[in-house]
Write an enzyme that holds these catalytic residues in place. Structure first.
Site, PDB file in Angstrom:
ATOM      1  N   ASP A  63      15.919  74.829  47.695  1.00 11.34           N
ATOM      2  CA  ASP A  63      14.515  74.473  47.661  1.00 11.34           C
ATOM      3  C   ASP A  63      14.073  73.870  48.998  1.00 11.34           C
ATOM      4  OD1 ASP A  63      12.149  74.172  46.121  1.00 11.34           O
ATOM      5  OD2 ASP A  63      12.514  72.020  46.144  1.00 11.34           O
ATOM      6  N   THR A  96       7.205  76.298  49.194  1.00 13.30           N
ATOM      7  CA  THR A  96       7.394  75.370  50.317  1.00 13.30           C
ATOM      8  C   THR A  96       8.068  76.054  51.500  1.00 13.30           C
ATOM      9  OG1 THR A  96       9.422  74.594  49.255  1.00 13.30           O
ATOM     10  CG2 THR A  96       7.465  73.308  48.888  1.00 13.30           C
ATOM     11  N   THR A  97       9.063  76.890  51.211  1.00 13.40           N
ATOM     12  CA  THR A  97       9.750  77.574  52.308  1.00 13.40           C
ATOM     13  C   THR A  97       8.776  78.508  53.020  1.00 13.40           C
ATOM     14  OG1 THR A  97      11.667  77.559  50.853  1.00 13.40           O
ATOM     15  CG2 THR A  97      11.870  78.811  52.877  1.00 13.40           C
ATOM     16  N   ASP A 388       9.337  74.385  39.710  1.00 19.27           N
ATOM     17  CA  ASP A 388       8.633  75.460  40.413  1.00 19.27           C
ATOM     18  C   ASP A 388       7.910  76.342  39.406  1.00 19.27           C
ATOM     19  OD1 ASP A 388       9.527  74.540  42.791  1.00 19.27           O
ATOM     20  OD2 ASP A 388      10.884  76.206  43.243  1.00 19.27           O
TER      21      ASP A 388
HETATM   22  P1  ADP Z   1       9.460  79.334  48.448  1.00 18.65           P
HETATM   23  O1  ADP Z   1      10.024  77.972  48.699  1.00 18.65           O
HETATM   24  O2  ADP Z   1       8.534  79.753  49.541  1.00 18.65           O
HETATM   25  O3  ADP Z   1       8.900  79.516  47.094  1.00 18.65           O
HETATM   26  P2  ADP Z   1      11.590  81.052  47.558  1.00 18.65           P
HETATM   27  O4  ADP Z   1      12.993  80.922  48.019  1.00 18.65           O
HETATM   28  O5  ADP Z   1      11.258  80.615  46.184  1.00 18.65           O
HETATM   29  O6  ADP Z   1      10.698  80.305  48.619  1.00 18.65           O
HETATM   30  O7  ADP Z   1      11.172  82.565  47.750  1.00 18.65           O
HETATM   31  C1  ADP Z   1       9.894  83.036  47.461  1.00 18.65           C
HETATM   32  C2  ADP Z   1       9.758  84.469  47.907  1.00 18.65           C
HETATM   33  O8  ADP Z   1      10.681  85.298  47.196  1.00 18.65           O
HETATM   34  C3  ADP Z   1       8.393  85.011  47.615  1.00 18.65           C
HETATM   35  O9  ADP Z   1       7.890  85.679  48.748  1.00 18.65           O
HETATM   36  C4  ADP Z   1       8.618  85.965  46.457  1.00 18.65           C
HETATM   37  O10 ADP Z   1       7.698  87.031  46.431  1.00 18.65           O
HETATM   38  C5  ADP Z   1      10.006  86.447  46.746  1.00 18.65           C
HETATM   39  N1  ADP Z   1      10.677  87.020  45.560  1.00 18.65           N
HETATM   40  C6  ADP Z   1      10.887  86.462  44.352  1.00 18.65           C
HETATM   41  N2  ADP Z   1      11.537  87.307  43.523  1.00 18.65           N
HETATM   42  C7  ADP Z   1      11.744  88.447  44.227  1.00 18.65           C
HETATM   43  C8  ADP Z   1      12.365  89.694  43.940  1.00 18.65           C
HETATM   44  N3  ADP Z   1      12.895  89.936  42.759  1.00 18.65           N
HETATM   45  N4  ADP Z   1      12.389  90.623  44.913  1.00 18.65           N
HETATM   46  C9  ADP Z   1      11.850  90.363  46.126  1.00 18.65           C
HETATM   47  N5  ADP Z   1      11.269  89.212  46.462  1.00 18.65           N
HETATM   48  C10 ADP Z   1      11.190  88.264  45.528  1.00 18.65           C
HETATM   49 MG    MG Z   2       9.827  79.495  45.297  1.00 16.76          MG
END
Ligand code: ADP
Ligand code: MG
Length: 532
Positions: A63, A96-97, A388
């Site tokens: 996270d 957040t990322t 989240d």
């Molecule tokens: P953040 O802290 O920004 O929420 P995450 O590590 O949760 O970062 O990643 C979020 C990203 O992962 C988003 O751009 C989302 O669209 C992408 N994502 C989530 N599930 C999938 C999936 N099954 N395939 C491709 N991308 C995905």
């Molecule tokens: Mg996320």
């Protein structure tokens, strides 16, 4: 007269100053480093970070905001990046990322423009234009859903949790999350404070469950108290039910055993008086934020009152909200009207744990999600995944707007920003184009983190979007490019709008700084740690 050789100090001697290009480059570098650190955690295939603090405590997480909060970041510009993550966390709870990465990329691209001798003012102006246009485009691209569209809401929850170690139970968690948020929704208002997350060690995350009411990780103070109370009248007390320790200064002169007995008796009487008062209000349950001593426990038990002590403040507040009771700080103020109500208060043994369940509360919006797991680390990461999910589902329930994930929305947005940039004159256009390129870092990184070739993926995605397939993104469940909306990879619009506005704000703020004047702490070598 001051001789020419003599330096003039406008500010104290120990103030360090970096200005002009040096200041800019130094700040940009620091901010980029922050973005680089969390980059590898983005997306479902992102890696985790293990953070160890100076006491040896370990946190393992994926996270963004947790990583940045746990790190001791010193550089002022880097700290501003951490702020973006915190804002994103407070406003939406997810993304957040993404927010920090976009900011990092905006700054990286700004550097390219600075290298071409484009003035920072032009860059910030272009970025501002691009950010505003992005919000407009995002709103037009988003899909509206109805609040009874549970399928989409569940997919939003699943998308937000992907990559956070709950893969095997995501369906179940999605149900819990959507159920929880819907239960606390009140005419479009959602206050996540109504949801209590209680981590109970034991069994597995599979046994995580949702309970209507409040669950406390506490047992009743005395084994002979009733095991359960029906139609409970609940007193919420934040004073201690103990004999006040005679203050250090108080001197009690006791010279005979009778006097001692008399003293003890009077203290006991005082305590009994307190319990009588509680009893008289009609209370059958007491939750006390402070201590309850043995004698008081004895009288409470005698009066068949169920009591817990040292309930923490946030639980007291949740109990007050749930039962409609009022937290009372003085025994003389406690009256029948302050009592909360619940159908049942019960002590429940589960494995090694003894819990108190307060169910059938006056306010049906109070709920508890009991997170179970074999270790603290697993439960902590599960908690973050659920948070989240809760944040994302409530964001969608509030405005009903979703977008396609897996980089689809970023590619489409970048494409449209580039088209828009054609209508601009002057060098701002270059900044808008760099802004568009920065958005593409999201699908690029998603691909990289999954071990796919980012250039191939980007080319394929762009080609599809040029053909008008605006929901095409990267589906990392399958490792291919397809309509991610259809594949159920769906995110709240709010995650994207918030990420883009705070990222561009901070990038612009950092770009506008051309002078860093720092005073204060120096390390052993006499340098200022902030400046390194
Ligand atoms: P953040 O802290 O920004 O929420 P995450 O590590 O949760 O970062 O990643 C979020 C990203 O992962 C988003 O751009 C989302 O669209 C992408 N994502 C989530 N599930 C999938 C999936 N099954 N395939 C491709 N991308 C995905
Ligand atoms: Mg996320």
């Amino acid at each position: 007269m001051v001789s020419e050789k003599q330096p003039i100090y406008v500010v104290p001697e120990n103030v360090q100053r970096i200005f002009g290009q040096d200041a800019q480059r130094n700040n940009i570098l620091a901010a980029r480093i922050v973005a680089d650190i969390i980059k590898t955690t983005l997306g479902p295939k992102g890696m985790d970070k293990m953070l160890v603090d100076s006491d040896g405590n370990v946190v393992v997480t994926n996270d963004g905001v947790t990583i940045l909060k746990e790190m001791e970041i010193e550089h002022p510009a880097a700290k501003m990046m951490v702020e973006i993550a915190k804002t994103q966390e407070n406003e939406v709870g997810d993304g957040t990322t993404t927010a920090v990465m976009i900011a990092g990329k905006l700054l990286e691209n700004a550097e390219k423009l600075l290298d071409k001798k484009i003035h920072p003012t032009i860059i910030t102006k272009g970025y501002q234009i691009a950010a505003e246009k992005s919000l407009e485009i995002l709103n037009s691209l988003a899909t509206r859903i109805t609040t009874d569209d549970d399928y989409t809401l569940r997919q939003v929850a699943i998308t937000s949790m992907t990559g956070k170690g709950v893969e095997n139970v995501k369906e179940k968690f999605a149900n819990i999350i959507v159920g929880a948020v819907k239960q606390i929704e009140d005419f479009g208002k959602i206050d996540l404070n109504n949801i209590k997350l209680e981590k109970i060690k034991g069994s597995s995350i599979r046994d995580t469950e949702i309970i209507s009411g409040i669950v406390l990780d506490m047992e009743k103070v005395n084994i002979d108290m009733p095991k359960s109370v029906e139609d409970a009248k609940i007193a919420l007390i934040d004073f201690s039910i103990e004999i006040k320790n005679p203050d250090i200064d108080t001197k009690i002169s006791i010279s005979t055993p009778e006097q001692l007995q008399g003293f003890i008796d009077s203290e006991e009487r005082a305590l009994r008086g307190m319990i009588d008062k509680i009893k008289k209000t009609g209370a059958s349950v007491v939750f006390c934020q402070k201590g309850i001593d043995d004698v008081a426990q004895y009288y409470l038990t005698k009066n068949k009152i169920y009591a817990c002590r040292r309930v923490n403040k946030s639980d007291m507040e949740k109990l007050a909200r749930a039962t409609g009771g009022k937290i009372v700080s003085n025994i003389d103020d406690l009256s029948n009207e302050d009592l909360g109500g619940a159908k049942s208060v019960e002590e429940v043994k589960q494995g090694e744990n003894t819990l108190t369940y307060v169910t059938g509360c006056i306010n049906p919006k109070a709920i508890t999600i009991i997170i179970r797991g074999g270790s603290e680390h697993v439960m902590d990461e599960t908690e973050r995944a659920i948070m989240d999910g809760l944040g994302d589902v409530s964001a969608v329930l509030k405005d009903g707007m979703v977008v396609s994930g897996g980089g689809a929305i970023e590619i489409e947005l970048a494409k449209r920003l580039r088209i828009f940039s054609q209508s601009l004159f002057g060098r701002e256009r270059l900044a808008v184009e760099e802004f568009a390129a920065a958005l593409e870092s999201i699908p690029i990184t998603l691909a990289e983190n999954a071990g796919l070739d980012p250039i191939d993926i980007l080319t394929e995605l762009k080609a599809k979007h040029d053909e008008g397939m605006e929901h095409f993104g990267l589906n990392l469940f399958k490792g291919n490019v397809e309509d991610t909306f259809e594949a159920g990879i769906i995110e709240p619009l709010k995650v994207k709008t918030q990420a883009i506005s705070s990222a561009s704000e901070v990038a612009n703020m950092i770009l506008r700084i051309d002078d860093v004047i720092s005073s204060g702490r120096r390390n052993k070598e006499g340098r200022m740690p902030e400046m390194e």
